[in-house]
Design a protein around this motif. Structure first.
Motif, PDB file in Angstrom:
ATOM      1  N   PHE A  18       0.853  -1.196   0.000  1.00  9.72           N
ATOM      2  CA  PHE A  18       0.000   0.000   0.000  1.00  9.72           C
ATOM      3  C   PHE A  18       0.890   1.249   0.000  1.00  9.72           C
ATOM      4  O   PHE A  18       0.689   2.157  -0.797  1.00  9.72           O
ATOM      5  CB  PHE A  18      -0.894  -0.027   1.249  1.00  9.72           C
ATOM      6  N   TYR A  21       2.934   2.314  -3.242  1.00 12.65           N
ATOM      7  CA  TYR A  21       2.161   2.908  -4.336  1.00 12.65           C
ATOM      8  C   TYR A  21       2.230   4.435  -4.290  1.00 12.65           C
ATOM      9  O   TYR A  21       2.222   5.096  -5.317  1.00 12.65           O
ATOM     10  CB  TYR A  21       0.703   2.435  -4.239  1.00 12.65           C
ATOM     11  N   PHE A  22       2.311   4.998  -3.073  1.00 14.68           N
ATOM     12  CA  PHE A  22       2.278   6.454  -2.916  1.00 14.68           C
ATOM     13  C   PHE A  22       3.676   7.086  -2.892  1.00 14.68           C
ATOM     14  O   PHE A  22       3.804   8.294  -2.788  1.00 14.68           O
ATOM     15  CB  PHE A  22       1.535   6.827  -1.618  1.00 14.68           C
ATOM     16  N   SER A  23       4.692   6.264  -2.933  1.00 12.43           N
ATOM     17  CA  SER A  23       6.044   6.788  -2.806  1.00 12.43           C
ATOM     18  C   SER A  23       6.712   6.930  -4.172  1.00 12.43           C
ATOM     19  O   SER A  23       6.522   6.107  -5.060  1.00 12.43           O
ATOM     20  CB  SER A  23       6.873   5.857  -1.919  1.00 12.43           C
ATOM     21  N   SER A  24       7.514   7.987  -4.302  1.00 14.91           N
ATOM     22  CA  SER A  24       8.278   8.160  -5.550  1.00 14.91           C
ATOM     23  C   SER A  24       9.744   7.772  -5.351  1.00 14.91           C
ATOM     24  O   SER A  24      10.561   7.973  -6.235  1.00 14.91           O
ATOM     25  CB  SER A  24       8.165   9.615  -6.022  1.00 14.91           C
ATOM     26  N   LEU A  25      10.078   7.235  -4.176  1.00 17.47           N
ATOM     27  CA  LEU A  25      11.464   6.834  -3.905  1.00 17.47           C
ATOM     28  C   LEU A  25      11.834   5.594  -4.732  1.00 17.47           C
ATOM     29  O   LEU A  25      11.000   4.702  -4.915  1.00 17.47           O
ATOM     30  CB  LEU A  25      11.634   6.499  -2.416  1.00 17.47           C
ATOM     31  N   LEU A 184     -15.474  -0.707  -4.731  1.00 14.66           N
ATOM     32  CA  LEU A 184     -15.581  -0.607  -3.268  1.00 14.66           C
ATOM     33  C   LEU A 184     -15.484  -1.984  -2.621  1.00 14.66           C
ATOM     34  O   LEU A 184     -14.859  -2.141  -1.569  1.00 14.66           O
ATOM     35  CB  LEU A 184     -16.908   0.069  -2.872  1.00 14.66           C
ATOM     36  N   SER A 186     -13.889  -4.606  -3.813  1.00 14.97           N
ATOM     37  CA  SER A 186     -12.486  -5.049  -3.899  1.00 14.97           C
ATOM     38  C   SER A 186     -11.676  -4.391  -2.787  1.00 14.97           C
ATOM     39  O   SER A 186     -10.862  -5.046  -2.129  1.00 14.97           O
ATOM     40  CB  SER A 186     -11.873  -4.655  -5.238  1.00 14.97           C
ATOM     41  N   MET A 187     -11.909  -3.089  -2.597  1.00 16.78           N
ATOM     42  CA  MET A 187     -11.122  -2.350  -1.610  1.00 16.78           C
ATOM     43  C   MET A 187     -11.404  -2.849  -0.184  1.00 16.78           C
ATOM     44  O   MET A 187     -10.474  -3.089   0.591  1.00 16.78           O
ATOM     45  CB  MET A 187     -11.460  -0.876  -1.717  1.00 16.78           C
ATOM     46  N   THR A 188     -12.676  -3.031   0.143  1.00 22.32           N
ATOM     47  CA  THR A 188     -12.984  -3.479   1.512  1.00 22.32           C
ATOM     48  C   THR A 188     -12.535  -4.935   1.725  1.00 22.32           C
ATOM     49  O   THR A 188     -12.114  -5.280   2.824  1.00 22.32           O
ATOM     50  CB  THR A 188     -14.481  -3.325   1.863  1.00 22.32           C
ATOM     51  N   THR A 189     -12.589  -5.748   0.655  1.00 23.80           N
ATOM     52  CA  THR A 189     -12.082  -7.128   0.784  1.00 23.80           C
ATOM     53  C   THR A 189     -10.587  -7.091   1.097  1.00 23.80           C
ATOM     54  O   THR A 189     -10.106  -7.796   1.990  1.00 23.80           O
ATOM     55  CB  THR A 189     -12.336  -7.934  -0.511  1.00 23.80           C
ATOM     56  N   LEU A 191      -8.907  -4.635   2.458  1.00 23.77           N
ATOM     57  CA  LEU A 191      -8.729  -4.116   3.833  1.00 23.77           C
ATOM     58  C   LEU A 191      -9.003  -5.196   4.872  1.00 23.77           C
ATOM     59  O   LEU A 191      -8.288  -5.316   5.858  1.00 23.77           O
ATOM     60  CB  LEU A 191      -9.684  -2.937   4.069  1.00 23.77           C
ATOM     61  N   VAL A 193      -8.675  -8.407   4.527  1.00 24.72           N
ATOM     62  CA  VAL A 193      -7.579  -9.387   4.537  1.00 24.72           C
ATOM     63  C   VAL A 193      -6.364  -8.793   5.248  1.00 24.72           C
ATOM     64  O   VAL A 193      -5.754  -9.431   6.106  1.00 24.72           O
ATOM     65  CB  VAL A 193      -7.236  -9.840   3.095  1.00 24.72           C
ATOM     66  N   LEU A 195      -6.232  -6.390   7.462  1.00 20.46           N
ATOM     67  CA  LEU A 195      -6.460  -6.194   8.903  1.00 20.46           C
ATOM     68  C   LEU A 195      -6.713  -7.511   9.657  1.00 20.46           C
ATOM     69  O   LEU A 195      -6.860  -7.511  10.872  1.00 20.46           O
ATOM     70  CB  LEU A 195      -7.662  -5.257   9.123  1.00 20.46           C
TER      71      LEU A 195
ATOM     72  N   TRP B   2       9.700  12.382  -1.419  1.00 18.80           N
ATOM     73  CA  TRP B   2       9.411  10.945  -1.295  1.00 18.80           C
ATOM     74  C   TRP B   2       7.972  10.613  -1.657  1.00 18.80           C
ATOM     75  O   TRP B   2       7.657   9.468  -1.949  1.00 18.80           O
ATOM     76  CB  TRP B   2       9.714  10.471   0.133  1.00 18.80           C
ATOM     77  N   ASP B   4       4.634  10.775  -4.059  1.00 20.21           N
ATOM     78  CA  ASP B   4       4.218  10.974  -5.441  1.00 20.21           C
ATOM     79  C   ASP B   4       2.900  11.760  -5.427  1.00 20.21           C
ATOM     80  O   ASP B   4       1.846  11.215  -5.109  1.00 20.21           O
ATOM     81  CB  ASP B   4       4.048   9.596  -6.112  1.00 20.21           C
ATOM     82  N   THR B   7      -0.686  10.797  -6.724  1.00 19.52           N
ATOM     83  CA  THR B   7      -1.512   9.776  -6.055  1.00 19.52           C
ATOM     84  C   THR B   7      -2.301  10.357  -4.874  1.00 19.52           C
ATOM     85  O   THR B   7      -2.962   9.616  -4.150  1.00 19.52           O
ATOM     86  CB  THR B   7      -0.635   8.613  -5.543  1.00 19.52           C
ATOM     87  N   PRO B  72      -8.795  -9.366  -5.819  1.00 21.34           N
ATOM     88  CA  PRO B  72      -9.824  -9.426  -4.775  1.00 21.34           C
ATOM     89  C   PRO B  72     -10.996 -10.345  -5.139  1.00 21.34           C
ATOM     90  O   PRO B  72     -11.578 -10.988  -4.276  1.00 21.34           O
ATOM     91  CB  PRO B  72     -10.283  -7.980  -4.636  1.00 21.34           C
ATOM     92  N   PHE B 207     -18.536  -9.678  -3.137  1.00 23.64           N
ATOM     93  CA  PHE B 207     -17.594  -9.366  -2.057  1.00 23.64           C
ATOM     94  C   PHE B 207     -18.264  -9.408  -0.682  1.00 23.64           C
ATOM     95  O   PHE B 207     -17.584  -9.489   0.338  1.00 23.64           O
ATOM     96  CB  PHE B 207     -16.955  -7.994  -2.306  1.00 23.64           C
TER      97      PHE B 207
END
Lengths: 205, 255
Positions: A18, A21-25, A184, A186-189, A191, A193, A195, B2, B4, B7, B72, B207
């Motif tokens: 997770f 995905y948000f990092s550019s490093l 939604l 897919s996302m909650t499934t 989450l 898993v 958690l 650091w 992006d 996003t 999923p 789901f």
């Protein structure tokens, strides 16, 4: 302990994937690529297990004289292609490519072609005007179908326009509503898993 | 830098979703009750297993060719498989599970084994009935078609990620008169399932299955979180439409 360690591994892996995905490093990209490589390695090993199970099941059925012709052909197919590739390689004019182009590809095309007949039989069942909603579906389908062929403009210039309007507005909004639900879900499934709320994959729950 | 920046909208929505999921779980744990509407496709699971038992025929369950274990939809399908395995163990009915992916095969064997153990009949589990066929799309479709035609299962579950093989399998199942329960995340294949199957799980219903079938309140609370998020998205769309109508040059809602 038997369930806590897998849950912890799942949580850590989920949080890492997770966060990356948000990092550019560059390290985030490297972690992602590494995990994908691990995945390929796991797949390769399980493929051995899968093929071994396939051979075992087929040999067992042959020895019990159950579905012998089908099982024999499956096993011949499984061994023939790699043997041909090992003997003559996979280059042009090799026996492997000949078998692929003249046996495997036509067989796959044949199964795919069955789809045309199945679409016809499914459409017949789906478009039968048994109720008001089925009748609306039938009329809508006819407008869209006629609107997509050249003769539609000869009947009326409005046909193609109405057809495209149905596809671009009512049909598209219904599809998007379903897609939002799927997204939604897919996302909650995921989450659940991560958690550890969803533990179906674990033994001992 | 650091982070992006492109996003950022995804991060904001993810944080909101995470907070709402945690809130609904906390609400349930502090005694609040949520009602989930009836889902006919999931109510029919027991009926499908019962029918197969009465007819002395097998149940065929396949997750489709399109997905791998990371998807999923496949995980949701595994959750339903767990409950189906529990029922088949209880009724002593044969469960066939052909798949295109060896990783899915390995996970499905564990999930089904656990289902049989939970039902109290671990000795009824047959690992050979959960098997790998082929990674080729139409090789898989032809093999599953053959299994359906020869073994004539009384009930067929088509739950997972399906592509062009969906209608081939569903129509073959229909031709032998099997009761069929289907669900997928592809809107194109959903339309085929709707015409060829008895019950279809549409959108988020697939789901919601594990919570619905198990009655686990923590899972059901996350289904409630989905509904709250859906309302938020609908509100956002309505506000964006009104804003774009009043001020066509505005772009703040485009990301």
């Amino acid at each position: 302990m038997q369930t806590r360690i897998p849950l912890l591994v799942c949580l850590i892996s989920g949080v890492i994937m997770f966060a990356q995905y948000f990092s550019s490093l560059p390290i985030a990209k490297s972690i992602y690529e590494n995990i994908l490589e691990w995945w390929q390695i796991i797949f390769a090993f399980t493929l051995f297990v899968g093929v071994a199970a396939f051979i075992k099941t087929n040999l067992k059925s042959i020895s019990q004289k159950k579905e012998t012709p089908y099982r024999t052909i499956s096993l011949i197919g499984l061994f023939l292609m790699p043997i041909l590739a090992l003997i003559g390689g996979t280059k042009i004019d090799s026996p492997f490519l000949w078998a692929f182009e003249n046996m495997q590809a036509p067989m796959q095309a044949t199964v795919f072609s069955l789809l045309a007949f199945f679409v016809a039989s499914a459409s017949y069942r789906g478009f039968r005007a048994r109720s008001i909603s089925a009748s609306i579906l039938l009329v809508t389908a006819l407008i869209v179908l006629i609107g997509r062929v050249p003769i539609a403009e000869l009947i009326s210039e409005s046909f193609p326009k109405i057809g495209f309007w149905i596809q671009n507005y009512p049909s598209m909004s219904a599809r998007r509503a379903i897609l939002i639900g799927i997204g939604l879900g897919s996302m909650t499934t995921a989450l659940r898993v991560i958690l550890g709320i969803e533990r179906t994959y674990l033994r001992g729950n | 830098m650091w982070f992006d920046g492109s996003t950022l909208p995804t991060l904001i929505f993810s944080i909101i979703s995470f907070i709402i999921v945690l809130y609904t779980i906390w609400s349930v744990r502090s005694g609040r009750k949520f009602k989930i509407r009836e889902i006919p496709g999931l109510n029919a699971v027991e009926e499908a297993v019962g029918r197969a038992t009465e007819m002395g025929a097998a149940i065929l369950y396949t997750p489709g060719w399109g997905g791998d274990i990371q998807r999923p939809t496949t995980i949701a399908s595994m959750n339903i498989l767990s409950k189906v395995a529990e029922k088949t163990a209880e009724y002593d009915c044969r469960l066939l599970y052909p798949t295109h992916d060896p990783v899915i095969m390995a996970v499905a064997q564990e999930v089904a084994r656990e289902g049989y153990a939970r039902a109290g009949y671990p000795e009824r589990f047959k690992a050979d009935d959960i098997f790998y066929i082929s990674s080729s799309q139409f090789g898989y479709a032809a093999a599953v078609d053959g299994i359906i035609s020869r073994s004539k299962p009384a009930s067929i579950f088509l739950l997972g990620t399906f592509e062009a093989e969906s209608l081939i399998l569903a129509e073959t199942g229909n031709s032998i008169g099997a009761i069929q329960i289907a669900g997928t995340d592809s809107t194109i294949q959903l339309s085929f399932f709707i015409v060829a199957c008895d019950y279809t799980l549409i959108g988020e219903e697939l789901f919601a299955a594990s919570g619905y079938l198990s009655g686990n309140e923590s899972i059901l609370s996350s289904v409630k979180a989905q509904d709250i998020l859906k309302i938020l998205i609908a509100l956002f769309i309505i506000i964006s439409i009104i804003w774009a109508t009043i001020d066509p040059s505005s772009t703040w809602w485009q990301f």
